[in-house]
Scaffold this motif. Structure first.
Motif, mmCIF file in Angstrom:
data_model
loop_
_atom_site.group_PDB
_atom_site.id
_atom_site.type_symbol
_atom_site.label_atom_id
_atom_site.label_comp_id
_atom_site.label_asym_id
_atom_site.label_seq_id
_atom_site.Cartn_x
_atom_site.Cartn_y
_atom_site.Cartn_z
ATOM 1 N N ALA A 95 -7.251 -7.016 1.532
ATOM 2 C CA ALA A 95 -7.255 -7.688 2.832
ATOM 3 C C ALA A 95 -5.970 -7.412 3.597
ATOM 4 C CB ALA A 95 -7.452 -9.186 2.642
ATOM 5 N N VAL A 96 -4.832 -7.479 2.915
ATOM 6 C CA VAL A 96 -3.546 -7.249 3.575
ATOM 7 C C VAL A 96 -3.434 -5.797 4.031
ATOM 8 C CG1 VAL A 96 -1.044 -7.149 3.213
ATOM 9 C CG2 VAL A 96 -2.348 -9.122 2.400
ATOM 10 N N ALA A 97 -3.833 -4.858 3.166
ATOM 11 C CA ALA A 97 -3.764 -3.438 3.531
ATOM 12 C C ALA A 97 -4.692 -3.134 4.707
ATOM 13 C CB ALA A 97 -4.119 -2.577 2.322
ATOM 14 N N SER A 98 -5.890 -3.726 4.703
ATOM 15 C CA SER A 98 -6.828 -3.503 5.800
ATOM 16 C C SER A 98 -6.292 -4.069 7.111
ATOM 17 C CB SER A 98 -8.179 -4.142 5.472
ATOM 18 O OG SER A 98 -8.762 -3.540 4.331
ATOM 19 N N TYR A 99 -5.694 -5.234 7.032
ATOM 20 C CA TYR A 99 -5.111 -5.859 8.228
ATOM 21 C C TYR A 99 -3.999 -4.997 8.813
ATOM 22 C CZ TYR A 99 -1.609 -8.767 10.567
ATOM 23 O OH TYR A 99 -0.653 -9.237 11.428
ATOM 24 N N LEU A 100 -3.039 -4.584 7.981
ATOM 25 C CA LEU A 100 -1.905 -3.817 8.478
ATOM 26 C C LEU A 100 -2.321 -2.437 8.977
ATOM 27 C CD1 LEU A 100 0.763 -4.796 5.796
ATOM 28 C CD2 LEU A 100 0.713 -5.485 8.199
ATOM 29 N N ALA A 101 -3.279 -1.823 8.301
ATOM 30 C CA ALA A 101 -3.732 -0.490 8.700
ATOM 31 C C ALA A 101 -4.413 -0.511 10.065
ATOM 32 C CB ALA A 101 -4.681 0.079 7.653
ATOM 33 N N ALA A 102 -4.874 -1.683 10.507
ATOM 34 C CA ALA A 102 -5.538 -1.804 11.795
ATOM 35 C C ALA A 102 -4.592 -2.201 12.921
ATOM 36 C CB ALA A 102 -6.679 -2.827 11.703
ATOM 37 N N CYS A 103 -3.362 -2.577 12.600
ATOM 38 C CA CYS A 103 -2.417 -3.000 13.637
ATOM 39 C C CYS A 103 -1.975 -1.816 14.485
ATOM 40 C CB CYS A 103 -1.186 -3.650 12.996
ATOM 41 S SG CYS A 103 -1.488 -5.264 12.241
ATOM 42 N N PRO A 104 -1.984 -1.933 15.809
ATOM 43 C CA PRO A 104 -1.479 -0.854 16.661
ATOM 44 C C PRO A 104 -0.056 -0.458 16.267
ATOM 45 C CG PRO A 104 -2.625 -2.475 17.982
ATOM 46 C CD PRO A 104 -2.525 -3.052 16.606
ATOM 47 N N GLY A 105 0.166 0.821 16.170
ATOM 48 C CA GLY A 105 1.438 1.352 15.689
ATOM 49 C C GLY A 105 1.303 1.818 14.264
ATOM 50 N N ALA A 106 0.684 1.007 13.419
ATOM 51 C CA ALA A 106 0.404 1.413 12.038
ATOM 52 C C ALA A 106 -0.891 2.199 11.960
ATOM 53 C CB ALA A 106 0.333 0.195 11.129
ATOM 54 N N ALA A 107 -1.870 1.836 12.799
ATOM 55 C CA ALA A 107 -3.171 2.502 12.795
ATOM 56 C C ALA A 107 -3.012 3.990 13.096
ATOM 57 C CB ALA A 107 -4.084 1.851 13.825
ATOM 58 N N GLY A 108 -3.649 4.818 12.283
ATOM 59 C CA GLY A 108 -3.535 6.259 12.452
ATOM 60 C C GLY A 108 -2.353 6.856 11.718
ATOM 61 N N HIS A 109 -1.457 6.003 11.221
ATOM 62 C CA HIS A 109 -0.293 6.467 10.456
ATOM 63 C C HIS A 109 -0.350 5.945 9.024
ATOM 64 C CE1 HIS A 109 3.890 7.806 9.865
ATOM 65 N NE2 HIS A 109 4.016 6.705 9.136
ATOM 66 N N TRP A 110 -0.635 4.663 8.888
ATOM 67 C CA TRP A 110 -0.780 4.043 7.581
ATOM 68 C C TRP A 110 -2.257 3.757 7.326
ATOM 69 C CZ3 TRP A 110 2.848 4.017 4.046
ATOM 70 C CH2 TRP A 110 4.196 4.042 4.431
ATOM 71 N N SER A 111 -2.805 4.381 6.303
ATOM 72 C CA SER A 111 -4.193 4.116 5.918
ATOM 73 C C SER A 111 -4.235 2.975 4.911
ATOM 74 C CB SER A 111 -4.822 5.364 5.300
ATOM 75 O OG SER A 111 -4.187 5.675 4.062
ATOM 76 N N VAL A 112 -5.415 2.425 4.696
ATOM 77 C CA VAL A 112 -5.574 1.375 3.685
ATOM 78 C C VAL A 112 -5.154 1.907 2.321
ATOM 79 C CG1 VAL A 112 -7.236 -0.122 2.510
ATOM 80 C CG2 VAL A 112 -7.407 0.231 4.983
ATOM 81 N N ARG A 113 -5.554 3.115 2.024
ATOM 82 C CA ARG A 113 -5.207 3.703 0.722
ATOM 83 C C ARG A 113 -3.699 3.883 0.584
ATOM 84 N NH1 ARG A 113 -7.543 9.411 -1.802
ATOM 85 N NH2 ARG A 113 -6.262 9.377 -3.720
ATOM 86 N N ALA A 114 -3.043 4.390 1.640
ATOM 87 C CA ALA A 114 -1.601 4.620 1.567
ATOM 88 C C ALA A 114 -0.849 3.301 1.399
ATOM 89 C CB ALA A 114 -1.124 5.340 2.828
ATOM 90 N N LEU A 115 -1.307 2.266 2.091
ATOM 91 C CA LEU A 115 -0.648 0.970 1.973
ATOM 92 C C LEU A 115 -0.879 0.360 0.583
ATOM 93 C CD1 LEU A 115 -1.489 -0.457 5.499
ATOM 94 C CD2 LEU A 115 0.803 -0.008 4.619
ATOM 95 N N THR A 116 -2.065 0.536 0.065
ATOM 96 C CA THR A 116 -2.354 0.033 -1.267
ATOM 97 C C THR A 116 -1.482 0.732 -2.312
ATOM 98 O OG1 THR A 116 -4.641 -0.455 -0.631
ATOM 99 C CG2 THR A 116 -4.168 -0.324 -2.991
ATOM 100 N N GLU A 117 -1.346 2.043 -2.181
ATOM 101 C CA GLU A 117 -0.488 2.801 -3.108
ATOM 102 C C GLU A 117 0.964 2.425 -2.938
ATOM 103 O OE1 GLU A 117 -1.414 6.851 -2.242
ATOM 104 O OE2 GLU A 117 -3.272 6.836 -3.428
ATOM 105 N N LEU A 118 1.386 2.181 -1.695
ATOM 106 C CA LEU A 118 2.772 1.792 -1.436
ATOM 107 C C LEU A 118 3.111 0.485 -2.139
ATOM 108 C CD1 LEU A 118 5.409 2.288 0.273
ATOM 109 C CD2 LEU A 118 4.366 0.807 1.989
ATOM 110 N N MET A 119 2.195 -0.458 -2.095
ATOM 111 C CA MET A 119 2.432 -1.749 -2.722
ATOM 112 C C MET A 119 2.441 -1.652 -4.239
ATOM 113 S SD MET A 119 3.167 -3.744 -0.416
ATOM 114 C CE MET A 119 3.286 -5.174 -1.487
ATOM 115 N N GLY A 120 1.905 -0.570 -4.782
ATOM 116 C CA GLY A 120 1.914 -0.384 -6.225
ATOM 117 C C GLY A 120 3.118 0.387 -6.731
ATOM 118 N N ASP A 121 4.018 0.795 -5.777
ATOM 119 C CA ASP A 121 5.149 1.635 -6.150
ATOM 120 C C ASP A 121 6.323 0.871 -6.729
ATOM 121 O OD1 ASP A 121 3.906 3.958 -5.490
ATOM 122 O OD2 ASP A 121 4.828 4.130 -3.493
ATOM 123 N N GLY A 122 6.349 -0.456 -6.566
ATOM 124 C CA GLY A 122 7.483 -1.218 -7.094
ATOM 125 C C GLY A 122 7.856 -2.357 -6.190
#
Length: 244
Positions: free
Chosen positions: A213-240
């Motif tokens: 839900a958090v990744a989907s929300y952020l990936a849709a925010c203007p500025g993040a949309a088109g740069h941060w995908s749901v998958r990229a944000l999910t992987e980012l949160m798993g990095d540490g």
């Protein structure tokens, strides 16, 4: 950027994320008391994370950042925190000298829903937090009568110099700050990995919204949309740990 045209005056529609629900509702009716001693500070950016908020309340500097915060006159941290949902949209714009990349701003007039965290603070603490966000020295007292009466008070032309009252919780005003412009009035700018990770981690720590839900929300925010995908944000949160 999002699919909406970035033109002044045009309302941008932000996709509402599935699975984002608030435990505490914000009553849109503003409180009667125009001079409250305590308020709810609704954080929608990196201050959703308690460690980040602590820099503004207790003073100090986050690891990996360069800005030293003086803190509030009253350095006591809020005793609790409520997950809430605000009407409007968050977008990323300008350039953060602390994080690099775009900052989070709140447009209360845009279509959408914004997951946030509300902290009970004194009016003096809110004034000090706002002053630090405005790159001013804490110690003064904001006059909250206008924002509580009208829902909005423009204190200056800079970022985070406009106060917003989203309503009330437990008869106390729910306040935040943002820029004086609308979401479609400025170019959008993607947030940095460190910044968006802190924001996401703060929302996740509320134990209301899950990672998808958090990744989907952020990936849709203007500025993040088109740069941060749901998958990229999910992987980012798993990095540490956030902000590392």
């Amino acid at each position: 950027m999002a699919s909406d045209t970035n033109s002044p005056g045009r309302a941008a529609r932000v996709r509402e994320p599935a699975g984002v629900k608030a435990l505490t509702g914000v009553d849109p009716v503003r409180p009667v008391d125009r001079n409250p001693r305590r308020v709810w500070y609704a954080a929608y950016g990196s201050n959703t994370h308690p460690d980040r908020l602590a820099c503004y309340v207790e003073g100090g500097r986050l690891p990996g950042t360069t800005r030293e915060h003086p803190g509030c006159r009253d350095p006591r941290m809020p005793s609790r925190c409520l997950p809430v949902e605000l009407n409007g949209a968050v977008y990323f714009a300008t350039e953060s000298p602390v994080w690099g990349g775009g900052r989070a701003f709140y447009d209360p007039y845009a279509d959408g829903r914004v997951p946030a965290r509300a902290y009970p603070v004194s009016a003096a603490q809110f004034s000090d937090i706002a002053a630090q966000e405005m790159y001013q020295a804490p110690g003064g007292s904001l006059d909250l009568a206008e924002v509580i009466t009208d829902g909005r008070a423009v204190l200056g032309e800079g970022r985070y110099e406009t106060l917003i009252c989203a309503g009330r919780i437990e008869e106390l005003p729910v306040l935040t700050f943002t820029a004086p412009w609308r979401m479609t009035d400025v170019p959008w700018n993607p947030p940095s990995a460190a910044y968006v990770r802190y924001l996401a981690s703060g929302l996740l720590s509320a134990d209301v919204w899950d990672l998808e839900a958090v990744a989907s929300y952020l990936a849709a925010c203007p500025g993040a949309a088109g740069h941060w995908s749901v998958r990229a944000l999910t992987e980012l949160m798993g990095d540490g740990a956030p902000g590392g």
